[in-house]
Motif scaffolding. Structure first.
Motif, PDB file in Angstrom:
ATOM      1  N   TYR C 176      17.968 -26.829  70.443  1.00  0.00           N
ATOM      2  CA  TYR C 176      17.988 -25.301  70.970  1.00  0.00           C
ATOM      3  C   TYR C 176      18.772 -24.578  69.517  1.00  0.00           C
ATOM      4  O   TYR C 176      19.761 -25.095  69.133  1.00  0.00           O
ATOM      5  CB  TYR C 176      18.785 -24.926  71.942  1.00  0.00           C
ATOM      6  CG  TYR C 176      18.241 -25.266  73.400  1.00  0.00           C
ATOM      7  CD1 TYR C 176      17.231 -24.324  74.172  1.00  0.00           C
ATOM      8  CD2 TYR C 176      18.522 -26.372  74.021  1.00  0.00           C
ATOM      9  CE1 TYR C 176      16.776 -24.760  75.137  1.00  0.00           C
ATOM     10  CE2 TYR C 176      18.034 -26.834  75.218  1.00  0.00           C
ATOM     11  CZ  TYR C 176      16.946 -26.054  75.925  1.00  0.00           C
ATOM     12  OH  TYR C 176      16.428 -26.280  77.037  1.00  0.00           O
ATOM     13  N   TRP C 177      18.051 -23.772  68.924  1.00  0.00           N
ATOM     14  CA  TRP C 177      18.742 -22.945  67.622  1.00  0.00           C
ATOM     15  C   TRP C 177      18.928 -21.606  68.324  1.00  0.00           C
ATOM     16  O   TRP C 177      18.198 -20.722  68.705  1.00  0.00           O
ATOM     17  CB  TRP C 177      17.840 -22.919  66.496  1.00  0.00           C
ATOM     18  CG  TRP C 177      18.472 -22.673  65.323  1.00  0.00           C
ATOM     19  CD1 TRP C 177      19.800 -22.719  65.241  1.00  0.00           C
ATOM     20  CD2 TRP C 177      17.738 -21.941  64.225  1.00  0.00           C
ATOM     21  NE1 TRP C 177      19.937 -22.265  63.690  1.00  0.00           N
ATOM     22  CE2 TRP C 177      18.722 -21.789  63.188  1.00  0.00           C
ATOM     23  CE3 TRP C 177      16.553 -21.294  64.210  1.00  0.00           C
ATOM     24  CZ2 TRP C 177      18.427 -20.952  62.064  1.00  0.00           C
ATOM     25  CZ3 TRP C 177      16.310 -20.608  62.882  1.00  0.00           C
ATOM     26  CH2 TRP C 177      17.305 -20.499  61.941  1.00  0.00           C
ATOM     27  N   ILE C 213      21.354 -18.849  75.076  1.00  0.00           N
ATOM     28  CA  ILE C 213      21.945 -17.671  74.801  1.00  0.00           C
ATOM     29  C   ILE C 213      21.171 -17.344  73.679  1.00  0.00           C
ATOM     30  O   ILE C 213      21.518 -17.853  72.321  1.00  0.00           O
ATOM     31  CB  ILE C 213      23.501 -17.805  74.768  1.00  0.00           C
ATOM     32  CG1 ILE C 213      23.849 -18.195  75.985  1.00  0.00           C
ATOM     33  CG2 ILE C 213      24.061 -16.406  74.513  1.00  0.00           C
ATOM     34  CD1 ILE C 213      25.633 -18.668  75.727  1.00  0.00           C
ATOM     35  N   SER C 214      20.573 -15.879  73.504  1.00  0.00           N
ATOM     36  CA  SER C 214      19.837 -15.606  72.415  1.00  0.00           C
ATOM     37  C   SER C 214      19.192 -16.489  71.533  1.00  0.00           C
ATOM     38  O   SER C 214      19.494 -16.898  70.237  1.00  0.00           O
ATOM     39  CB  SER C 214      20.959 -14.785  71.518  1.00  0.00           C
ATOM     40  OG  SER C 214      21.731 -13.754  72.347  1.00  0.00           O
ATOM     41  N   PRO C 215      18.099 -17.218  71.900  1.00  0.00           N
ATOM     42  CA  PRO C 215      17.657 -18.206  71.394  1.00  0.00           C
ATOM     43  C   PRO C 215      16.685 -17.488  70.293  1.00  0.00           C
ATOM     44  O   PRO C 215      15.864 -16.501  70.390  1.00  0.00           O
ATOM     45  CB  PRO C 215      16.786 -18.943  72.189  1.00  0.00           C
ATOM     46  CG  PRO C 215      16.360 -17.933  73.320  1.00  0.00           C
ATOM     47  CD  PRO C 215      17.672 -17.134  73.205  1.00  0.00           C
ATOM     48  N   HIS C 216      16.850 -18.195  68.970  1.00  0.00           N
ATOM     49  CA  HIS C 216      15.569 -18.072  67.929  1.00  0.00           C
ATOM     50  C   HIS C 216      14.179 -18.080  68.258  1.00  0.00           C
ATOM     51  O   HIS C 216      13.447 -17.308  67.706  1.00  0.00           O
ATOM     52  CB  HIS C 216      16.208 -18.653  66.742  1.00  0.00           C
ATOM     53  CG  HIS C 216      15.757 -17.873  65.639  1.00  0.00           C
ATOM     54  ND1 HIS C 216      14.474 -18.329  64.959  1.00  0.00           N
ATOM     55  CD2 HIS C 216      16.169 -16.883  64.737  1.00  0.00           C
ATOM     56  CE1 HIS C 216      14.098 -17.648  63.830  1.00  0.00           C
ATOM     57  NE2 HIS C 216      15.136 -16.578  63.660  1.00  0.00           N
ATOM     58  N   ASN C 217      14.057 -19.274  68.742  1.00  0.00           N
ATOM     59  CA  ASN C 217      12.434 -19.670  69.294  1.00  0.00           C
ATOM     60  C   ASN C 217      12.233 -18.969  70.368  1.00  0.00           C
ATOM     61  O   ASN C 217      13.015 -18.981  71.379  1.00  0.00           O
ATOM     62  CB  ASN C 217      12.449 -21.209  69.148  1.00  0.00           C
ATOM     63  CG  ASN C 217      11.261 -21.838  69.459  1.00  0.00           C
ATOM     64  OD1 ASN C 217      10.387 -21.141  70.358  1.00  0.00           O
ATOM     65  ND2 ASN C 217      10.626 -22.725  68.840  1.00  0.00           N
ATOM     66  N   LEU C 218      11.024 -18.269  70.293  1.00  0.00           N
ATOM     67  CA  LEU C 218      10.889 -17.128  71.435  1.00  0.00           C
ATOM     68  C   LEU C 218      10.118 -18.044  72.291  1.00  0.00           C
ATOM     69  O   LEU C 218       9.780 -17.366  73.474  1.00  0.00           O
ATOM     70  CB  LEU C 218      10.019 -16.200  70.766  1.00  0.00           C
ATOM     71  CG  LEU C 218      10.537 -15.439  69.564  1.00  0.00           C
ATOM     72  CD1 LEU C 218       9.610 -14.188  69.223  1.00  0.00           C
ATOM     73  CD2 LEU C 218      11.794 -14.616  70.202  1.00  0.00           C
ATOM     74  N   THR C 219       9.711 -19.195  72.301  1.00  0.00           N
ATOM     75  CA  THR C 219       9.009 -19.792  73.426  1.00  0.00           C
ATOM     76  C   THR C 219       9.945 -20.747  74.340  1.00  0.00           C
ATOM     77  O   THR C 219       9.643 -21.284  75.262  1.00  0.00           O
ATOM     78  CB  THR C 219       7.824 -20.845  73.209  1.00  0.00           C
ATOM     79  OG1 THR C 219       8.491 -21.976  72.224  1.00  0.00           O
ATOM     80  CG2 THR C 219       6.914 -20.051  72.028  1.00  0.00           C
ATOM     81  N   ARG C 221      12.384 -21.439  77.123  1.00  0.00           N
ATOM     82  CA  ARG C 221      12.908 -20.853  78.559  1.00  0.00           C
ATOM     83  C   ARG C 221      13.983 -21.369  79.323  1.00  0.00           C
ATOM     84  O   ARG C 221      13.941 -22.794  79.070  1.00  0.00           O
ATOM     85  CB  ARG C 221      11.416 -20.795  79.333  1.00  0.00           C
ATOM     86  CG  ARG C 221      10.455 -19.873  78.789  1.00  0.00           C
ATOM     87  CD  ARG C 221      10.907 -18.416  79.027  1.00  0.00           C
ATOM     88  NE  ARG C 221       9.689 -17.612  78.687  1.00  0.00           N
ATOM     89  CZ  ARG C 221       9.233 -17.076  77.483  1.00  0.00           C
ATOM     90  NH1 ARG C 221      10.175 -17.301  76.567  1.00  0.00           N
ATOM     91  NH2 ARG C 221       8.559 -16.345  77.113  1.00  0.00           N
ATOM     92  N   PRO C 222      14.595 -20.798  80.278  1.00  0.00           N
ATOM     93  CA  PRO C 222      15.170 -21.550  81.024  1.00  0.00           C
ATOM     94  C   PRO C 222      14.579 -22.685  81.700  1.00  0.00           C
ATOM     95  O   PRO C 222      13.573 -22.625  82.081  1.00  0.00           O
ATOM     96  CB  PRO C 222      15.889 -20.595  81.915  1.00  0.00           C
ATOM     97  CG  PRO C 222      15.827 -19.112  81.395  1.00  0.00           C
ATOM     98  CD  PRO C 222      14.486 -19.347  80.591  1.00  0.00           C
TER      99      PRO C 222
END
Lengths: 294, 294, 294, 294
Positions: C176-177, C213-219, C221-222
Motif C-alpha cells: 500500500y502506498w 488511509i488516503s491510498p494513492h493507487n485508486l484501485t 479497496r478495503p
C-alpha cells in the motif's frame, strides 16, 4: 399580484396550512390561477374548493403574466413546475408540503412569514442553469428537452453493462463501462449524482458533473467540467436499447442516436427568502450538525 | 533563447536523455542558467559537467529574463520549480525523468521532438491558478504562501481528530470533524484530494474543492466552490497544535490563527505540447483504457 | 455483588444520574471499588464523595473477583476500561454519560432499568475479539499490546506517503502506498475504519478488515480477511519514523521493526441489555431511519 | 480421464490454443463430452470438428462421472458452467479464452503447463460457497435458485427508487431506499458489489456482503454478515414490479413475494493451479502493482 399555483397532491397534515395560504391570498387580493388536476385533487380529496381566477393544464395555457408560480409539494413537484414554466422567466416559489427540499425549501411553519416577505418584496431571485439535451435525429423528449437536475443514461432492465463513449467539445474523454452515466448541474449535485459518489457543487458554480453509475473500472471518478463545454455521448452495448432520463422523465433510444448535452440558453428563476441560505439547507438536509457516531 | 534549468536529482537511466538535451541546447545556441544544487548533483553523481552560462540558488537570483524554466524530475520537482518562478510569468516546461506526471508530462522519449517543437514555437501556454494562504497574524509560510495543488490542515501525530470550522465568504459552511481538510485547485484535484475521494476537475474550471480527510460524520462530501470565494478556516482540538501544508511544505500553527484561502493574483504558465491533452494524460495516468477486471 | 467503577470525567448534566446509581448500589448492597483518578475527579469537580470499598490505580491492583466493571463515559472510556480489565474475563458494563456509543450503549435515562436488569440477571454477555500486535524486536506497547477497535500505522507529521508491505499468513498481499493503514476488528468497523470507507462488520463475524488511509493507487479497496490469518506489515518511507497505534495509544517505530497482527487469545466480555440490539444501535447512531434528503 | 467441455464462443486468437488442448487430450486418452451448442459453434465458426465421445445439452444430461468440467471463456462463462454442474461436486477448470478472470484464471499461454499439472494431479481443489434464494410463493428461478457471485434486487427501468426492508435472521436491519441492493458471496465481492463500493472478501471468509446500489441515505454503508445468517428482503415501491437477479439470470417479481437468501447446502469445487494465488490474481486484475499517478 397574480400567481399560478402548481401541485399534485399533499398529505392531510398540510391542509390547514394550505387553507391559511388562501386566507392570506384573499387579504392581499392575490389573483390565483390553478393547475387543473391539482384543483380536482383539492375538491375530491381535501374537500376544499379554493377561490380561483382561472385554470391551466400545462405550459401552453399558463398565463405568462403571473408574478410567481407557487409549487406546492416537494423537490419532485418543483421539477414538474419547471417543465411548465420553462423559459417564461417567472420566479418559482417552492412551498414544501412534506419533508424539506433543496428547491422546495419553504417549510409549512414558515408559510405566514414567507408570504408576508413575498408581499413586501423582501426576497431575492436566484437563477439556476438547466442543461439541454440535443439528439442527432428524431429528437428525444420533443416536449421539453431540458433538465434542472440531471440527464442520465442507463442500461435497460435485464441488460448487461453498457459502454458510454464520452467527448468534451468533441475531444475524447473516456469510454465508461458501467450501468449508466449521470450528467448533473450544480442544482442536481445534491440529488442522484450524490447517491453515486458525486461531489456537491454550490449553486453558482458554472459546471457540469459527469458521474458514472456502478462503473466497472475502479479508477474512474466523478469529473467536473465547465458548463460552456458540450458533452457528447455515444452508447454501445449488447442489447441495443438504452434508457435516457431528463430529471424524472425517461424514454428509450438506440445506439444510432448521438446525445449532446449543453447549458440551456435560459435559466430558471427561484424565489429565495432572505432568511434562507444554501449552506443552511445543506447542513440541515445532510444532517451535518448532528453527529451520533461518537 | 535563454533558459533556466531546475532539478534535484534523477536516476541513471535518464542520463543519456539529459546529455542529449544539452547537445540540442548547444546546436540551438540556448543559454542555460542552472540551479546550483542541481549542478552539484550532476558533477558529483552523474560525472557530467554541462556547459552553462550562470547559476542561481533560488527565487531571488533567478534571471527573470529567461524564456523558459525547464523542470527536470516529476510532479514534485515541478511544484518546487513553482516556488522559484512564482509570479515571474516564465513558462515552465515539465520534463519527466521518471514516471509520467500531470505537470511533468514530457516523457523521456519525447524530448527530441519536444525540444524541436519548442525551438519552432510549436506549443501552447496554459495558465494555472494557484491558491494563496493568508493568516491572521505572524504569517505562516513567510517565504511563499501559495500552492499549485492544495492547502491542507491536519491533526498532529498522536492527536485525536480536529474540528475545522469552515466559512465561505464569511458565511458559515460546516464544522468538519476529521483528521484534516484539503482545499485543492483544479490542478490539485488529481493529487492528494483524489486519494480522499475528491472529484477530478478539468484545468480550466474556476473552482476550489474542499475535501475532508477521514471525516467522522458519514454524510459530509467533497464540495466544489467558485474560486472567487474566500475560504476561512478556524481549527479547534484537544492538542492546540495543528499542521498546515502548502503543496509539499508544512508547518505547525495553533487555534489563535485564522486561515484564509483565496485565488492567487497571478498564474503559473505551463508549456504544453500540441500533441498532449489533459484528457489523454488522465486516461493514461488513471489507466482508464486498461480494464482487467473482466 | 462486587463491582469496579471506571471513568475519567463527565459533564454536570450526568451528576444526578451518577448519584442515583450509587443509591441503587446501596439498596442492593453492592460493594464498589473505584478507579482512584476518577474518585479524585468526583470529589474535586462534582463535590461528591461516593461510598466505596476500595480503590485501584490500574490493571495490577484491580480486584479480579468483581462481578462487573462499570465504565462511565463514552466509547473512548470503554476502550480504556479494556486496557484495565484485559484478560480477566470480567464483563464490562458500558454506561454512557454523554452521546450514545456502540460499546457504551446504556443511555443516562436507561440506568434505573439497566441496573434492575443487572441485579436480576436479566442480560446477556457478548464476547468480542481483540487483535494482538507482535513486533520483531524490543516490543512496542510493552504494557498492553492489544486493541479492541484497530491497529493503525501512519506516516509522521511532515513526512510524505509511506509504503506498507502487507502479508497474510506470510503470503504477499499488496504494498500500500498511502498515508497509513488500518487493521480493524468487527468492533472497530464502526470506528476509524468506517471514516476511510471500510465496510461495517456485524459483531460475530470472524474477520479483520484492512483499510488504507488516503491510498494513492485508486484501485485498492478495503479487504476483509479471516481473523485466524496473521497479518504482517513492513513499512518503508523516506523518513524512517512511523506511527503505530492500538486504539487510542500510539508510539513511533522504524523500518527495522516488523509488525504482526493476529487475533488475541482472549476475549473481552460485554454486558448487553436484552432490550438492546446491535442493529438498533447501528440504525440509531448512523441515523438510517432519518432521511432528510427528500 | 473423462472430462466435459463447456463454452459458448471464443475469438479467433484462441483457436490454436484450443486445438492444442485437444492434441493434449488425445495424447493422454482423455474422453471428452462436449456442450452441444459449443460443438455447433466450433464446426460453424472455427471450422474445427474436435474428436469427442459424447454430447450434453444441460444439467440433466451431463454425465456426472466426468473428472472435470472445463469451462472455456471468461468469468461469465464460468458462471454458466456452475448452472450446469450444480451440486454434482465435479471440479470446474476455468480456462480463459480472453482477458484474465477471477474464476477463469488459467491464461491461454499457461494451458500446456496447466494440462500437464492436471494430468499429474498437481493441483488443489478450492471450495466456494453459493447463495440460495428462497421465495415465499411460486418460486422465482425454478430452474436453479443459486448464485456463485450475487443476488440483486433492482428497480425496473423507468421506476423511481425502491425501499428494501432487510432482516437478518428475522431481526430488522434496515430499510434501504435505493436503486437496488446486492447480496454477494466472497466470490462475488470482486464483481458487481465492488463496483458499488463494497469491500473485497478473500475466498475463505464465511460471510455475505449487503451493498446498496445508489442509496439515497448517505450514511448507509456495505455491511458484512456471517453466512450462516438468513437474509430476508421485502421490497416496496410505487411501481409494483421489481427485478431480481441471480448472477446473470433475472426475472421480475412483485411486493407480495418475500425473498430469503442463505448459504447453499452444497459448494462448487474449483481446480486451482499451485502456481496461482488469489492475492496474485487480485493484484494483477486490479493493477495494484501498477501505479501511474506519480
Amino acid at each position: 399580484m397574480k400567481i399560478a399555483l402548481f401541485g399534485r397532491l399533499f398529505n392531510e397534515s398540510f391542509t390547514d396550512s394550505f387553507k391559511l395560504m388562501f386566507d392570506e391570498f384573499a387579504k392581499h387580493n392575490v389573483e390565483v390561477d390553478i393547475y387543473e388536476p391539482f384543483y380536482d385533487f383539492l375538491i375530491r380529496e381535501i374537500n376544499f374548493k379554493p377561490p380561483v381566477n382561472g385554470y391551466y393544464k400545462g405550459c401552453d395555457d399558463l398565463n405568462k403574466d403571473v408574478d410567481f408560480v407557487f409549487s406546492i409539494g416537494g423537490d419532485g413537484t418543483f421539477l414538474e413546475a419547471v417543465t411548465i414554466v420553462r423559459d417564461a422567466g417567472i420566479p418559482i416559489v417552492g412551498i414544501n408540503s412534506g419533508r424539506l427540499g433543496f428547491m422546495a425549501d419553504i417549510a409549512q411553519d414558515e408559510i405566514p412569514q414567507a408570504l408576508s416577505d413575498i408581499f413586501e418584496g423582501n426576497y431575492t431571485i436566484e437563477e439556476r442553469n438547466l442543461l439541454q439535451l440535443e439528439t442527432s435525429k428524431n429528437g428525444l423528449f420533443p416536449e421539453f428537452n431540458y433538465a434542472l437536475n440531471e440527464f442520465t443514461v442507463h442500461k435497460t432492465d435485464t441488460a448487461s453493462m453498457i459502454t458510454i463513449h464520452t467527448y468534451l467539445n468533441n475531444e475524447y474523454l473516456n469510454s465508461y463501462w458501467a450501468d449508466g452515466l449521470i450528467i448533473a448541474t450544480p442544482t442536481g449535485s445534491t440529488a442522484y449524482s450524490l447517491s453515486v459518489g458525486g461531489p456537491i457543487l454550490v449553486p453558482n458554480t458554472q459546471n457540469f458533473i459527469i458521474s458514472p453509475i456502478s462503473p466497472h473500472n475502479l479508477t474512474v471518478r466523478p469529473i467536473v467540467v465547465p458548463n460552456y463545454h458540450e458533452i457528447t455521448l455515444k452508447v454501445e452495448g449488447r442489447s441495443d436499447s438504452y434508457l435516457a432520463s431528463l430529471d424524472s422523465r425517461s424514454c428509450t433510444f438506440d445506439s444510432s442516436i448521438e446525445l449532446k448535452i449543453k447549458k440551456s440558453d435560459f435559466k430558471i428563476r427561484v424565489l429565495k427568502l432572505k432568511t434562507h441560505s444554501f449552506y443552511g439547507t445543506l447542513r440541515n438536509k445532510l444532517m451535518w450538525g448532528v453527529d451520533k457516531r461518537n
